[in-house]
Design an enzyme around this catalytic site. Structure first.
Site, short mmCIF file in Angstrom:
data_model
loop_
_atom_site.label_atom_id
_atom_site.label_comp_id
_atom_site.label_asym_id
_atom_site.label_seq_id
_atom_site.Cartn_x
_atom_site.Cartn_y
_atom_site.Cartn_z
N ARG A 6 -2.93 32.78 49.55
CA ARG A 6 -1.68 33.09 50.26
C ARG A 6 -1.45 34.60 50.33
NH1 ARG A 6 1.56 28.85 51.37
NH2 ARG A 6 3.07 30.39 52.08
N MET B 136 2.57 35.11 55.10
CA MET B 136 2.28 34.25 53.94
C MET B 136 2.89 34.85 52.67
SD MET B 136 0.09 31.47 54.10
CE MET B 136 -1.66 31.21 54.10
N CYS B 137 2.11 35.18 51.73
CA CYS B 137 2.49 35.63 50.39
C CYS B 137 2.67 34.41 49.48
CB CYS B 137 3.76 36.45 50.32
SG CYS B 137 3.64 38.05 51.12
N GLY B 138 2.34 34.59 48.24
CA GLY B 138 2.52 33.52 47.26
C GLY B 138 3.43 33.99 46.15
#
Lengths: 228, 299
Positions: free
Chosen positions: B32, B1-3
């Protein structure tokens, strides 16, 4: 006419209210306000409702839909109407990647553009995109119809099974085992019905090209053994 | 994920609100990436001055007397502004190398987050809201900035593993995805003199772009080369002193949405991050195309 404002109500409240309806309870118009890109709006509905979402939604809106007619007055994030079984989902704006992924039935209409992987692994639904679609669309699509009024991106229909693809504009490239096919009278009739179901009145089925599977990947060919 | 979030202001009147707008976008992206968060803010550039943003695990000890100790060698034109675990050291441009050497020799527990005329990077492990709060990011002003919420995949959850990564003056990069050729590339870049702080794949991407720009390429051209030299999944948002760039790999499975009005260009991993921006209803909202470089620069 129930109205649920996601500014004040939680997504759980909304979906629980929709899920607690019986399969035959319907006819009502549900209004959903202020989705602000929320995920999973109106997922898993199984009742003959009209649902109108005012604003843009995030991931998986209308996923697994059965019976309901869902309209989004905005754009949709990834996976809109994924695994839809029946009913319809209409997106007035654009849709992000994998719209209608694995959808088994019903009608998905995207009035703007759809991004990559539109109709990936679709299994019986009808998808009508009034704009363009992105790369790798209809990848491994098994059955159903994908209709595109605009252009298609790279690798359309890669490793396609028996879904029918109709594209009115250009196709940047075809994926492995996807080929152009003849438009026979039954396809003109089918496409005419799909266009009218999607509310398209100014475009003729004759303007489209049909693409489908060359069926060369169905069986293992020993001449390809070196590729593995 | 990661945002990922990013904001490049065209309307100077919005500059005092940059930190607030970007912080709100960042906190929305918490689910995220709840492991750690960070932000690069470009602002307050003063002629002839360079800002070195440092981080310490023990700020009380490390920052006490830091200004005096630097002044003793570099002269009076040094200031240290502590902010929680970080501190911004401002020195004359001419004294920048000397200051860096001094930090490395006499203050080895300090870790350099960024160096440049305009950039300041703040990042820590922890929820994005707590990172925003501890540094007072909402109150910061600037011309552009990028932020990142991390869900770690390729290396440990540490301050140094958080994004943004900065490997060159006024440069930073945030990444959503995972690279598959980063170990090879790290070895090649190290041979060419690049220095690495972590085992993180995103740091390699940042260093790669720095190395390409050192060869004379602008940000746009460096991002073009990244498309052929980096293998894996990536959506990058990159900042330079004047600019802001976006690129996605050819498969483009890591999400990205952009919005542009005559007041700003904004980036979000999801539309949710953009939903609170002024005039978003009338903005041009689109998904960046795969393998296509986008960048904007202030003149």
């Amino acid at each position: 006419m129930p109205t649920i404002d996601l500014e004040t109500a939680s997504l759980r409240d909304l979906n629980q209210a929709l899920h607690s309806l019986g399969r035959d309870e319907g006819g009502e118009l549900w209004e959903i306000l202020n989705p602000r890109g929320s995920h999973a709006v109106a997922v898993g509905v199984d009742a003959p409702l009209e649902i109108s979402v005012h604003g843009s939604v995030g991931y998986y809106c209308g996923g697994m839909n059965q019976q309901a007619s869902i309209t989004v007055h905005g754009s949709a994030g990834p996976g809109v109407a994924e695994n839809m079984m029946s009913g319809s989902v209409v997106i007035k704006g654009n849709a992000s990647q994998y719209a209608g992924a694995t959808s088994r039935g019903g009608l998905l209409v995207i009035e703007g553009n759809a991004s990559s992987r539109c109709g990936i692994s679709m299994k019986g639904a009808d998808i009508v995109v009034k704009g363009d679609i992105g790369h790798m669309s209809a990848f491994m699509a098994q059955s159903g119809n994908l209709v595109v009024l605009g252009d298609a991106g790279d690798a359309l229909g890669d490793s396609l099974y028996e879904a029918r693809l109709f594209v009115r504009g250009s196709v940047k490239s075809l994926g492995a085992d996807c080929i152009e096919k003849e438009m026979r009278p039954e396809h003109i009739e089918l496409l005419g019905n799909l266009l009218s179901k999607a509310g398209v009145t100014d475009v003729k089925p004759e303007e489209f090209t049909r693409y489908g599977s060359a069926r060369k990947l169905y069986n293992f060919d020993v001449d390809n053994a070196d590729a593995y | 994920m990661c945002g990922i979030v990013g904001l490049f202001l065209k309307d100077r009147e919005l500059e005092p609100q940059l930190g607030r707008m970007l912080s709100e976008m960042l906190v929305i992206m918490t689910d995220r990436g709840p492991d750690s968060a960070g932000m690069a803010i470009y602002g307050d550039a003063a002629d002839g001055k360079v800002k070195i943003t440092v981080q310490s695990a023990d700020p009380e000890t490390d920052f006490a007397g830091l200004e005096d100790s630097l002044k003793a060698v570099l002269g009076d034109d040094v200031s240290v502004a502590p902010n929680n675990t970080h501190a911004v050291i401002t020195v004359d441009e001419a004294a920048m190398e000397a200051a860096r050497n001094l930090l490395a020799e006499n203050h080895p527990t300090l870790r350099i987050m960024s160096v440049g005329e305009a950039i300041e990077i703040y990042k820590e492990a922890g929820l994005p809201a707590s990172v925003v709060q501890r540094f007072g990011l909402s109150g910061m002003s600037g011309t552009h900035g990028v932020g990142h919420t991390r869900m770690a995949t390729e290396s440990a959850v540490t301050t140094m593993g958080a994004h943004p990564f900065s490997t060159g003056a006024d440069q930073c990069l945030v990444h959503n995805g995972s690279l598959s050729n980063h170990n090879n590339l790290r070895r090649e870049l190290a041979r060419d003199g690049m220095h690495f702080e972590t085992e993180n794949d995103s740091e390699v991407a940042a260093a790669y772009l720095t190395a390409e720009m050192k060869k004379g390429k602008n940000l746009g051209a460096a991002l073009e080369s990244a498309l052929s030299d980096l293998d894996g999944f990536f959506t990058f948002v990159v900042g330079t002193k004047n600019g802001f760039g976006v690129v996605r790999d050819a498969i483009a499975c890591k999400p990205a949405v952009m919005a542009e009005t005559d007041r700003y260009v904004a980036f979000g991993s999801e539309y949710r991050a953009l939903a609170g921006l002024p005039g978003i209803e009338e903005a041009r909202v689109w998904e960046p195309e795969p393998a296509t470089v986008y960048f904007w620069e202030h003149q």
